[in-house]
Design an enzyme around this catalytic site. Sequence first.
Site: not given
Ligand code: COA
Length: 707
Positions: A70, A111, A114, A134
């Site tokens: 999400a 998501g 999911e 989450e």
């Molecule tokens: N929604 C919105 N923005 C997101 C996002 C999400 N689910 N996941 C990552 N981003 C954004 C970050 O804020 C970051 O933005 P920025 O460049 O403006 O700072 C960019 O994407 C890159 O993320 P970052 O965490 O810096 O890169 P990474 O390569 O170290 O890690 C992930 C990538 C996907 C592993 C990590 O971002 C992550 O764990 N995201 C959350 C996943 C999550 O919790 N999903 C469930 C949502 S309910």
Amino acid sequence: MTSSASVTSSASVRTDMAGTIAILTIANPPVNSLSANVRRDLVAALSRSVINGVTGVVIAGEGANFSAGADIQEFDSGLDPTAPDPNDVHAAIEASPVPVVAALRGAVLGGGLELALACHGRVADDTARIGLPEVKLGLLPGGGGTQRLSRIAQPMIAADMIASGRTLAAAEALAAGIVDRLGPDVMAAALELIAKLAASGQTATAKRPPLSGLAEAIETARAAIPAKSPHAEASRTALDSMAGAIQLPFPEALAQERRLFLGLMASTASRALRHLFFAERAAANAPGVDKTTRARAIETVGVIGAGTMGSGIAMVFANAGFPVTLIERDPTALERGLKRIRDVYDRAVAKGDLSTSQAQQRLADITGRTDMPALSHADLIIEAAFEEMAVKLAIFAELDKLAKQGAILATNTSALDVNVIARSTSRPADVVGLHFFSPAHVMRLLEIVRADETDAQVLATVIRLARQVGKTPVVVGVCDGFLANRLLYPYLRQVDLMLEEGALPAQVDKALTGFGLAMGPCTMLDMAGQDVAWHVRQRQLKDWNPAMRYSRLADLLVEQGRLGSKTGAGWYRYAAGGRQKEDDPAVEAMILAESARLGLARRAISDEEIVKRALYAIVNEGAFALADGTVQRAGDIDVAYTQGVGFPAARGGPMFWADMVGLKAIHQEILALHAGGDANWTPAPLLAALAESGRSFGDLDRERQGA
Ligand code: COA
């Protein structure tokens, strides 16, 4: 794979054809989050494909990731009621007359997973990282995750994933039944699986029964939730939702999951954890530095000083695979440092956190030397020697002569003026402060101290490097105590003043740990060493504002040789080699005598007053630091305090907490405390301005970001 032609493309989902199979690629950089437009485009692309008579559909992600789930921003900005919700997308997939297979690479999170679970099959390559994180944001998987995982994955693993937010590597996901096949060419594997499903017929995940053993797995996972987890409530609620798979028909369980999800989304803990998610990432930006700023290559690291800090820092880099040269003045001190490192690795092996070969590799990456010229090839040199300016200046004079051109010269000072150190060299642009927190190999916070002349590329390099070695960087300006310690000074002053007025150390500690701090201030100082704080006070007393109340209680402790757990006594007394803490009547007598000497009638101080005075002091100083530019964002303070000072993440950090309390109320109470004339409570003009205009620290951060 069959040659493909791009037939349709909408803003966020591209459709290519491989023969009669439609390949839908989510293209929503940077991580293919499933924002409203993606959900809308996915439903449209699916229905177009079906109408066009395709024989199968593959859903994939553009670039390195399938989808990170999400769009977390949407939880704060409000869900778009006109867009399909995730359950609508999943229902469209499950209603498809032809098999739909997810091709998984990179992040398959929340998501994203999911969505994949709603498909009829899943293939992955070995880059895939699969999970439902989450709960780490104080939420639960609200798009059918608790229901569909229960029907697909080995129950013990499924319940653990849901409750802990743990991510699985591709091979683990295969073993758990989440992924059907692994293959290096994920698209070829997807097409093969579609052919197989087309022959055998596919079943929608929602139509499968939950796997047996689920009830027991849920209870096992529930018992394993750590009491102090910042997301314990979310973990419990997620498991309640999962139990719906056994108790209710699928549609009702799905509705219950959505209800529970929306309840968590509105909770303060989730708002706080979401705030920290973005604040951590924003903290990696500094004025003049962003993702496009060129960084220098760092391949080898030198660390000067093999004391507690130096050996910890050496491990930080060795743990991330960097060869490290560790310097001490003499072989005995060097051996002591290397032994400290060996002991840490031995303990990690004994606990099963590291394999023997991993520990050996890390040890092999650390070379101990007693000659400074051994650093002449290092790309980054971190000085972690004794905290005295003369010592540091002597080391930097030597480094200036021997370090190669372009090397980054860093000091791990916790309080000294980095500008003075930088300007003592012929290359101030290459000098930066790297303030690690003790123990350096454990604490995630890294304060990066930007001196006046620090080059933007140097800053960009250490910010990126920090993340690479698992630290959370926060960029701060030069000032006494930088960020985390500077805000602690007024906090600790309030603690001492409250002791004079009527509280006792154990009550203060209990009130603040009751609030959620990992450690109370009296215990913290006993652990850090009362002498360390004494040195800071002595420095500050040199130009003390006489209008600021000063308590000499902590000085009395030091005069009595009570330096904390290391001497067996501080605010508390310690038995069993410092591990067992007890209240000490001698300390109580000393505090009472000091109150009497000052003519203070001791009064009962409530836990509420303790929490307010201690935390308002941090918030007020935070507002001063935001105004004078030591720190750029209130969010940076929150990151520093949750990752370096044990502030409870579920409260979002001191500035987020202040926003929740309301700045108007805090400002009023600070004015009341200040009415007695104590300059400790001079309200920060920025706090006053925000309170008067009805704005929050969060508003300030947004305004500054937009500026
Ligand atoms: N929604 C919105 N923005 C997101 C996002 C999400 N689910 N996941 C990552 N981003 C954004 C970050 O804020 C970051 O933005 P920025 O460049 O403006 O700072 C960019 O994407 C890159 O993320 P970052 O965490 O810096 O890169 P990474 O390569 O170290 O890690 C992930 C990538 C996907 C592993 C990590 O971002 C992550 O764990 N995201 C959350 C996943 C999550 O919790 N999903 C469930 C949502 S309910």
